[in-house]
Design a protein around this motif. Sequence first.
Motif, PDB file in Angstrom:
ATOM      1  N   HIS A 243       1.014  -1.059  -0.017  1.00 10.92           N
ATOM      2  CA  HIS A 243       0.338   0.082  -0.402  1.00 10.92           C
ATOM      3  C   HIS A 243       0.612   1.398   0.142  1.00 10.92           C
ATOM      4  CE1 HIS A 243      -3.926  -1.664   0.594  1.00 10.92           C
ATOM      5  NE2 HIS A 243      -3.654  -3.113   0.820  1.00 10.92           N
ATOM      6  N   VAL A 244       2.086   0.832   0.096  1.00  7.87           N
ATOM      7  CA  VAL A 244       2.454   1.909   0.753  1.00  7.87           C
ATOM      8  C   VAL A 244       3.651   2.542  -1.069  1.00  7.87           C
ATOM      9  CG1 VAL A 244       5.025   3.588   1.498  1.00  7.87           C
ATOM     10  CG2 VAL A 244       3.414   2.921   3.185  1.00  7.87           C
ATOM     11  N   GLU A 245       3.816   1.668  -0.892  1.00  3.13           N
ATOM     12  CA  GLU A 245       4.545   2.039  -2.615  1.00  3.13           C
ATOM     13  C   GLU A 245       3.395   1.998  -4.201  1.00  3.13           C
ATOM     14  OE1 GLU A 245       7.510   1.387  -3.949  1.00  3.13           O
ATOM     15  OE2 GLU A 245       7.925   1.495  -1.821  1.00  3.13           O
ATOM     16  N   ARG A 246       1.992   1.555  -3.969  1.00  8.14           N
ATOM     17  CA  ARG A 246       0.654   1.889  -4.688  1.00  8.14           C
ATOM     18  C   ARG A 246      -0.150   3.668  -4.213  1.00  8.14           C
ATOM     19  NH1 ARG A 246      -4.403  -0.813  -3.965  1.00  8.14           N
ATOM     20  NH2 ARG A 246      -2.277  -2.600  -3.754  1.00  8.14           N
ATOM     21  N   SER A 247       0.333   4.291  -2.589  1.00 13.29           N
ATOM     22  CA  SER A 247       0.180   5.338  -2.545  1.00 13.29           C
ATOM     23  C   SER A 247       2.013   6.106  -3.295  1.00 13.29           C
ATOM     24  CB  SER A 247       0.146   5.606  -1.368  1.00 13.29           C
ATOM     25  OG  SER A 247       1.444   5.659  -0.812  1.00 13.29           O
ATOM     26  N   LYS A 248       2.810   6.282  -2.861  1.00 16.96           N
ATOM     27  CA  LYS A 248       3.504   6.788  -4.038  1.00 16.96           C
ATOM     28  C   LYS A 248       3.125   7.259  -5.059  1.00 16.96           C
ATOM     29  CE  LYS A 248       7.479   5.744  -0.372  1.00 16.96           C
ATOM     30  NZ  LYS A 248       8.528   5.183   0.124  1.00 16.96           N
ATOM     31  N   GLU A 249       3.426   5.787  -6.052  1.00 20.04           N
ATOM     32  CA  GLU A 249       2.667   6.032  -6.965  1.00 20.04           C
ATOM     33  C   GLU A 249       1.996   6.828  -7.435  1.00 20.04           C
ATOM     34  OE1 GLU A 249       2.917   1.992  -8.963  1.00 20.04           O
ATOM     35  OE2 GLU A 249       4.690   1.404  -8.464  1.00 20.04           O
ATOM     36  N   ALA A 250       0.956   6.466  -6.466  1.00 14.93           N
ATOM     37  CA  ALA A 250       0.036   7.430  -6.993  1.00 14.93           C
ATOM     38  C   ALA A 250       0.527   9.131  -6.697  1.00 14.93           C
ATOM     39  CB  ALA A 250      -1.687   7.275  -6.180  1.00 14.93           C
ATOM     40  N   VAL A 251       0.657   8.769  -5.743  1.00 13.26           N
ATOM     41  CA  VAL A 251       0.928  11.090  -5.480  1.00 13.26           C
ATOM     42  C   VAL A 251       2.211  11.522  -6.759  1.00 13.26           C
ATOM     43  CG1 VAL A 251       2.420  12.352  -3.939  1.00 13.26           C
ATOM     44  CG2 VAL A 251       0.702  10.676  -3.200  1.00 13.26           C
ATOM     45  N   LEU A 252       2.797  10.607  -7.019  1.00 10.76           N
ATOM     46  CA  LEU A 252       4.040  10.479  -8.599  1.00 10.76           C
ATOM     47  C   LEU A 252       3.435  11.343  -9.195  1.00 10.76           C
ATOM     48  CD1 LEU A 252       6.957  10.531 -10.041  1.00 10.76           C
ATOM     49  CD2 LEU A 252       6.723   8.710 -10.673  1.00 10.76           C
ATOM     50  N   ARG A 253       1.977  10.013 -10.014  1.00 10.63           N
ATOM     51  CA  ARG A 253       0.841  10.578 -11.454  1.00 10.63           C
ATOM     52  C   ARG A 253       0.581  11.777 -11.402  1.00 10.63           C
ATOM     53  NH1 ARG A 253       0.597   5.887 -14.796  1.00 10.63           N
ATOM     54  NH2 ARG A 253       1.218   4.275 -13.336  1.00 10.63           N
ATOM     55  N   GLU A 254       0.060  12.146  -9.530  1.00 10.53           N
ATOM     56  CA  GLU A 254      -0.942  13.520  -9.227  1.00 10.53           C
ATOM     57  C   GLU A 254       0.427  14.638  -9.531  1.00 10.53           C
ATOM     58  OE1 GLU A 254      -4.244  15.674  -9.681  1.00 10.53           O
ATOM     59  OE2 GLU A 254      -3.924  13.365  -9.343  1.00 10.53           O
ATOM     60  N   ASN A 255       1.406  14.548  -9.317  1.00 11.51           N
ATOM     61  CA  ASN A 255       2.378  15.452  -9.302  1.00 11.51           C
ATOM     62  C   ASN A 255       2.902  15.585 -10.719  1.00 11.51           C
ATOM     63  OD1 ASN A 255       1.997  15.585  -6.691  1.00 11.51           O
ATOM     64  ND2 ASN A 255       4.251  14.923  -6.084  1.00 11.51           N
ATOM     65  N   LEU A 256       3.139  14.405 -11.073  1.00 15.79           N
ATOM     66  CA  LEU A 256       3.245  14.922 -12.802  1.00 15.79           C
ATOM     67  C   LEU A 256       1.996  15.653 -13.187  1.00 15.79           C
ATOM     68  CD1 LEU A 256       5.485  11.072 -13.343  1.00 15.79           C
ATOM     69  CD2 LEU A 256       6.418  13.192 -14.112  1.00 15.79           C
ATOM     70  N   ALA A 257       1.353  14.827 -13.258  1.00 12.38           N
ATOM     71  CA  ALA A 257       0.074  15.954 -14.221  1.00 12.38           C
ATOM     72  C   ALA A 257      -0.577  17.829 -13.840  1.00 12.38           C
ATOM     73  CB  ALA A 257      -0.655  15.098 -13.903  1.00 12.38           C
ATOM     74  N   THR A 258      -0.391  17.862 -12.410  1.00  8.39           N
ATOM     75  CA  THR A 258       0.043  19.053 -12.124  1.00  8.39           C
ATOM     76  C   THR A 258       0.798  20.072 -12.451  1.00  8.39           C
ATOM     77  OG1 THR A 258      -0.509  18.265  -9.486  1.00  8.39           O
ATOM     78  CG2 THR A 258       0.715  20.461  -9.598  1.00  8.39           C
ATOM     79  N   LEU A 259       2.515  19.339 -12.406  1.00  5.26           N
ATOM     80  CA  LEU A 259       3.330  20.382 -12.930  1.00  5.26           C
ATOM     81  C   LEU A 259       3.122  20.105 -14.883  1.00  5.26           C
ATOM     82  CD1 LEU A 259       6.411  18.170 -11.576  1.00  5.26           C
ATOM     83  CD2 LEU A 259       6.128  21.003 -11.496  1.00  5.26           C
ATOM     84  N   ARG A 260       2.791  19.225 -15.454  1.00  7.35           N
ATOM     85  CA  ARG A 260       2.246  19.570 -17.141  1.00  7.35           C
ATOM     86  C   ARG A 260       1.003  20.724 -17.033  1.00  7.35           C
ATOM     87  NH1 ARG A 260       3.216  12.965 -17.478  1.00  7.35           N
ATOM     88  NH2 ARG A 260       5.146  12.830 -17.480  1.00  7.35           N
ATOM     89  N   ASP A 261       0.319  19.928 -15.893  1.00  5.88           N
ATOM     90  CA  ASP A 261      -0.602  21.635 -16.467  1.00  5.88           C
ATOM     91  C   ASP A 261      -0.165  22.638 -15.945  1.00  5.88           C
ATOM     92  OD1 ASP A 261      -3.468  22.047 -16.419  1.00  5.88           O
ATOM     93  OD2 ASP A 261      -3.177  22.565 -14.487  1.00  5.88           O
ATOM     94  N   ALA A 262       0.493  22.723 -15.576  1.00 11.13           N
ATOM     95  CA  ALA A 262       1.031  24.495 -15.134  1.00 11.13           C
ATOM     96  C   ALA A 262       2.497  24.857 -16.208  1.00 11.13           C
ATOM     97  CB  ALA A 262       2.013  24.386 -13.735  1.00 11.13           C
ATOM     98  N   ILE A 263       2.650  23.503 -16.446  1.00 12.05           N
ATOM     99  CA  ILE A 263       3.638  24.137 -18.123  1.00 12.05           C
ATOM    100  C   ILE A 263       3.395  24.956 -18.943  1.00 12.05           C
ATOM    101  CG2 ILE A 263       5.987  22.808 -19.766  1.00 12.05           C
ATOM    102  CD1 ILE A 263       6.086  21.112 -17.366  1.00 12.05           C
ATOM    103  N   ASP A 264       1.308  23.589 -19.223  1.00 16.29           N
ATOM    104  CA  ASP A 264       1.603  24.082 -20.586  1.00 16.29           C
ATOM    105  C   ASP A 264       0.387  25.666 -19.893  1.00 16.29           C
ATOM    106  OD1 ASP A 264       1.604  21.930 -21.575  1.00 16.29           O
ATOM    107  OD2 ASP A 264      -0.002  20.597 -20.780  1.00 16.29           O
ATOM    108  N   GLN A 265      -0.407  25.757 -19.282  1.00 14.78           N
ATOM    109  CA  GLN A 265      -0.828  27.632 -18.656  1.00 14.78           C
ATOM    110  C   GLN A 265       0.511  28.308 -18.879  1.00 14.78           C
ATOM    111  OE1 GLN A 265      -2.469  27.061 -14.527  1.00 14.78           O
ATOM    112  NE2 GLN A 265      -4.048  25.687 -15.263  1.00 14.78           N
ATOM    113  N   TYR A 266       1.315  27.919 -18.704  1.00 13.54           N
ATOM    114  CA  TYR A 266       2.603  29.154 -18.245  1.00 13.54           C
ATOM    115  C   TYR A 266       2.972  29.422 -19.693  1.00 13.54           C
ATOM    116  CZ  TYR A 266       6.914  31.389 -17.629  1.00 13.54           C
ATOM    117  OH  TYR A 266       8.090  32.769 -18.023  1.00 13.54           O
ATOM    118  N   HIS A 267       2.776  28.231 -19.987  1.00 15.60           N
ATOM    119  CA  HIS A 267       3.127  28.212 -22.348  1.00 15.60           C
ATOM    120  C   HIS A 267       1.822  29.426 -22.579  1.00 15.60           C
ATOM    121  CE1 HIS A 267       2.903  27.554 -26.771  1.00 15.60           C
ATOM    122  NE2 HIS A 267       4.571  27.629 -26.346  1.00 15.60           N
TER     123      HIS A 267
END
Length: 122
Positions: A32-56
């Motif tokens: 469960h710890v590994e699964r939660s880290k992967e879920a947070v990683l996916r969410e953080n990547l989506a947040t960063l990518r969205d911010a990059i697109d908004q900046y552009h």
Amino acid sequence: MRRRGFTLIELLVVLAIIATLLALAAPRYFQHVERSKEAVLRENLATLRDAIDQYHADTGRWPATLAGLAESRYVRAVPVDPVTDSTETWTTVPPPDGGEGIYDVHSGAPGEARDGTAYAGW
């Protein structure tokens, strides 16, 4: 006068039961710890990518650094890569047209996720 207390056998039986329960529960906990880290990683990547697109979209250029996204208030702070526990391990990708700045971001974590894909490919 008889003393009340536990015998050594009784204590060993209780410890054996506790050890058996821990042996059953511990592997599930770490999954469960590994699964939660992967879920947070996916969410953080989506947040960063969205911010990059908004900046552009707002400025017409790509951000120079991830810290620049935070300074421009597109994100509150550069998120932590939960696998490496660091904000410094993100791998940035330049624009495909050869321009300056950050077009995309990937995790810099070594190894593979539970589904067999490399973290660096996310």
